[in-house]
Design an enzyme around this catalytic site. Sequence first.
Site, mmCIF file in Angstrom:
data_model
loop_
_atom_site.group_PDB
_atom_site.id
_atom_site.type_symbol
_atom_site.label_atom_id
_atom_site.label_comp_id
_atom_site.label_asym_id
_atom_site.label_seq_id
_atom_site.Cartn_x
_atom_site.Cartn_y
_atom_site.Cartn_z
ATOM 1 N N SER A 181 1.329 -1.655 0.196
ATOM 2 C CA SER A 181 -0.113 -0.263 0.225
ATOM 3 C C SER A 181 0.668 0.949 0.291
ATOM 4 O O SER A 181 1.493 1.411 0.955
ATOM 5 C CB SER A 181 -1.444 -0.040 1.040
ATOM 6 O OG SER A 181 -0.500 -0.077 2.411
ATOM 7 N N GLU A 193 1.440 5.333 0.332
ATOM 8 C CA GLU A 193 0.731 6.644 1.592
ATOM 9 C C GLU A 193 1.100 7.872 0.342
ATOM 10 O O GLU A 193 2.377 8.507 0.416
ATOM 11 C CB GLU A 193 1.461 6.725 2.861
ATOM 12 C CG GLU A 193 0.830 7.914 3.634
ATOM 13 C CD GLU A 193 0.991 7.536 5.384
ATOM 14 O OE1 GLU A 193 1.113 6.672 5.676
ATOM 15 O OE2 GLU A 193 1.738 8.430 5.627
ATOM 16 N N HIS A 220 -6.771 9.333 6.330
ATOM 17 C CA HIS A 220 -6.070 9.066 7.546
ATOM 18 C C HIS A 220 -6.912 10.425 8.339
ATOM 19 O O HIS A 220 -7.604 11.049 7.831
ATOM 20 C CB HIS A 220 -4.557 9.562 7.732
ATOM 21 C CG HIS A 220 -3.321 8.955 7.781
ATOM 22 N ND1 HIS A 220 -2.196 9.206 7.690
ATOM 23 C CD2 HIS A 220 -3.613 7.968 5.721
ATOM 24 C CE1 HIS A 220 -1.513 7.412 6.749
ATOM 25 N NE2 HIS A 220 -2.159 7.491 6.074
ATOM 26 N N ASP A 240 -0.471 15.008 15.979
ATOM 27 C CA ASP A 240 0.269 15.849 16.622
ATOM 28 C C ASP A 240 -0.396 17.721 16.963
ATOM 29 O O ASP A 240 -0.478 17.691 15.089
ATOM 30 C CB ASP A 240 2.103 16.140 16.239
ATOM 31 C CG ASP A 240 2.404 14.820 17.342
ATOM 32 O OD1 ASP A 240 2.053 14.269 18.062
ATOM 33 O OD2 ASP A 240 2.664 14.019 16.238
ATOM 34 N N GLN A 265 5.208 3.107 12.406
ATOM 35 C CA GLN A 265 6.812 4.307 12.121
ATOM 36 C C GLN A 265 7.663 3.669 11.297
ATOM 37 O O GLN A 265 7.943 2.604 11.361
ATOM 38 C CB GLN A 265 6.696 4.622 13.484
ATOM 39 C CG GLN A 265 7.798 6.143 13.261
ATOM 40 C CD GLN A 265 7.133 6.982 12.540
ATOM 41 O OE1 GLN A 265 7.009 7.347 11.785
ATOM 42 N NE2 GLN A 265 6.575 7.958 12.981
ATOM 43 N N PHE A 308 12.519 13.683 9.080
ATOM 44 C CA PHE A 308 11.460 13.667 9.831
ATOM 45 C C PHE A 308 11.686 12.000 10.908
ATOM 46 O O PHE A 308 11.471 12.348 11.458
ATOM 47 C CB PHE A 308 11.512 12.150 8.353
ATOM 48 C CG PHE A 308 10.802 13.058 7.461
ATOM 49 C CD1 PHE A 308 10.558 14.513 7.372
ATOM 50 C CD2 PHE A 308 11.329 12.757 6.091
ATOM 51 C CE1 PHE A 308 9.688 14.750 6.127
ATOM 52 C CE2 PHE A 308 10.585 13.322 4.797
ATOM 53 C CZ PHE A 308 10.109 14.888 5.420
ATOM 54 N N HIS A 312 3.811 -1.071 3.442
ATOM 55 C CA HIS A 312 2.977 0.390 3.782
ATOM 56 C C HIS A 312 4.308 0.723 3.046
ATOM 57 O O HIS A 312 5.138 1.586 4.468
ATOM 58 C CB HIS A 312 2.218 0.545 4.803
ATOM 59 C CG HIS A 312 1.833 2.018 4.561
ATOM 60 N ND1 HIS A 312 0.742 2.081 3.962
ATOM 61 C CD2 HIS A 312 1.939 2.791 5.314
ATOM 62 C CE1 HIS A 312 0.097 3.443 3.868
ATOM 63 N NE2 HIS A 312 1.038 3.816 4.468
HETATM 64 P P1 FAD Z 1 -2.034 7.443 20.056
HETATM 65 O O1 FAD Z 1 -1.954 5.920 20.144
HETATM 66 O O2 FAD Z 1 -3.349 8.141 21.345
HETATM 67 O O3 FAD Z 1 -0.784 7.842 21.159
HETATM 68 C C1 FAD Z 1 0.219 8.872 21.493
HETATM 69 C C2 FAD Z 1 1.171 8.370 23.175
HETATM 70 O O4 FAD Z 1 -0.173 9.055 23.570
HETATM 71 C C3 FAD Z 1 1.520 8.031 23.109
HETATM 72 O O5 FAD Z 1 2.566 7.628 23.688
HETATM 73 C C4 FAD Z 1 1.035 7.324 23.809
HETATM 74 O O6 FAD Z 1 1.504 5.774 24.865
HETATM 75 C C5 FAD Z 1 0.161 8.109 24.200
HETATM 76 N N1 FAD Z 1 -1.234 8.022 25.135
HETATM 77 C C6 FAD Z 1 -2.194 6.925 25.124
HETATM 78 N N2 FAD Z 1 -3.698 7.048 25.487
HETATM 79 C C7 FAD Z 1 -2.681 7.751 26.597
HETATM 80 C C8 FAD Z 1 -3.060 8.930 28.121
HETATM 81 N N3 FAD Z 1 -4.649 7.710 27.770
HETATM 82 N N4 FAD Z 1 -3.016 9.235 28.594
HETATM 83 C C9 FAD Z 1 -1.636 9.875 28.495
HETATM 84 N N5 FAD Z 1 -1.187 9.486 27.205
HETATM 85 C C10 FAD Z 1 -2.032 8.615 26.645
HETATM 86 N N6 FAD Z 1 0.086 12.695 11.297
HETATM 87 C C11 FAD Z 1 -1.092 12.918 11.257
HETATM 88 O O7 FAD Z 1 -0.785 14.433 12.059
HETATM 89 N N7 FAD Z 1 -1.655 13.022 9.782
HETATM 90 C C12 FAD Z 1 -1.305 11.870 9.649
HETATM 91 O O8 FAD Z 1 -2.075 11.571 9.258
HETATM 92 C C13 FAD Z 1 -0.611 11.209 10.134
HETATM 93 N N8 FAD Z 1 -0.497 9.667 9.584
HETATM 94 C C14 FAD Z 1 0.167 8.661 10.887
HETATM 95 C C15 FAD Z 1 0.681 7.260 9.502
HETATM 96 C C16 FAD Z 1 1.637 6.384 10.363
HETATM 97 C C17 FAD Z 1 1.217 5.692 9.707
HETATM 98 C C18 FAD Z 1 2.147 6.781 11.465
HETATM 99 C C19 FAD Z 1 2.887 5.708 11.903
HETATM 100 C C20 FAD Z 1 2.031 8.329 12.672
HETATM 101 C C21 FAD Z 1 0.970 8.789 11.363
HETATM 102 N N9 FAD Z 1 1.138 10.443 11.800
HETATM 103 C C22 FAD Z 1 -0.214 10.989 12.024
HETATM 104 C C23 FAD Z 1 1.868 10.729 13.296
HETATM 105 C C24 FAD Z 1 0.928 10.524 14.553
HETATM 106 O O9 FAD Z 1 -0.764 11.146 14.434
HETATM 107 C C25 FAD Z 1 1.675 10.984 16.024
HETATM 108 O O10 FAD Z 1 2.412 9.994 16.196
HETATM 109 C C26 FAD Z 1 0.688 10.958 16.962
HETATM 110 O O11 FAD Z 1 2.227 11.592 17.351
HETATM 111 C C27 FAD Z 1 0.525 9.691 17.361
HETATM 112 O O12 FAD Z 1 -0.833 9.529 17.319
HETATM 113 P P2 FAD Z 1 -1.530 8.211 17.722
HETATM 114 O O13 FAD Z 1 -2.699 7.748 16.356
HETATM 115 O O14 FAD Z 1 -0.126 6.950 17.951
HETATM 116 O O15 FAD Z 1 -1.407 8.466 19.245
#
Ligand code: FAD
Length: 279
Positions: free
Chosen positions: A8, A10, A70, A102, A169, A209, A259
């Site tokens: 896939s 991106e 996404h 983020d 990642q 990055f 991916h």
């Molecule tokens: P989560 O899984 O929610 O985790 C984020 C952090 O919060 C972790 O450190 C976790 O341990 C912590 N956490 C979770 N729950 C709690 C809680 N209840 N209390 C305290 N801490 C907690 N970013 C974008 O903006 N747009 C995109 O399109 C995008 N695409 C991505 C695609 C892929 C394949 C990947 C790997 C990353 C992508 N990102 C994107 C980046 C991603 O949004 C960031 O890495 C972000 O910081 C974390 O997202 P997550 O979904 O992993 O968050």
Amino acid sequence: MSRNIPISFEFFPPKTDEGAQKILQVHQQLCTLNPSYFSVTYGAGGSTRERTLSTVDNIQQASTIAVAPHLSCIGDNKAEVSALLHRYKNQGIKHLVALRGDLPSGQVGLGEIPYARDLVEFVRHETGDHFHIEVAAYPEMHPQSADYQADLTNFINKAKAGANSAITQFFFNPDAYFYFVEQVRKTGVNIPIVPGIMPITNASNLIRFADGCGADVPRWIRKQLAAYGDDSASIKAFGEEVIAKLCETLIQGGAPSLHFYTMNMAQPTTRLCKMLGLG
Ligand code: FAD
């Protein structure tokens, strides 16, 4: 040689009309590799909302290959996210990548759906089983996680909330991926964990990055890239060799799919896929 490993690709939403035209050409070229789907990133806090939507629409109309938008949740409210979900559902999209995102600098407040696990729960609540949901995984740990176990627990919670599969990642150390998968399997969670592959085309971008997302660029890769200086042909040749070997190791070790972070370019990903006999 051709083998049957799903792939896939991106994209990120282009900023200009010219970029929007170019991505359609890139999409057309990459379609020849017959990917399972194309995903399109989304800027947290809705910062690319319109551009993500138009990119999704354009590539959905351009071929029959599935599109997976996404969707991030941090800083957004439930009504906005719900509206997007129903828009996607109504236009026949069945695959989403659910992320926390983020926050852009200066923006404060986690919003009504603070974490990816909450987003997965919200998508299931709003649209039931309609969407196949991907979540993010971090073989080298998310930079904000307190420790490895906390990160693993967060991943498990996303799977238990209803995620169907995960994309990692990018990373350069296959052992980190295999170890992560092993730890997840020990908990009884069996969703596919697909390696995210970043082609190496530009040394400074790669290191920027990687530093931004907590991915480790091994010393031997950094040193080699530094030694090539501005010699982009040598960087590309070295990058292809390193990433093709990484992919080969991942495939041999049982990765279910790959991916590719295409960076909106056709050639680096196409060359890697051809070298690996994919597509
Ligand atoms: P989560 O899984 O929610 O985790 C984020 C952090 O919060 C972790 O450190 C976790 O341990 C912590 N956490 C979770 N729950 C709690 C809680 N209840 N209390 C305290 N801490 C907690 N970013 C974008 O903006 N747009 C995109 O399109 C995008 N695409 C991505 C695609 C892929 C394949 C990947 C790997 C990353 C992508 N990102 C994107 C980046 C991603 O949004 C960031 O890495 C972000 O910081 C974390 O997202 P997550 O979904 O992993 O968050």
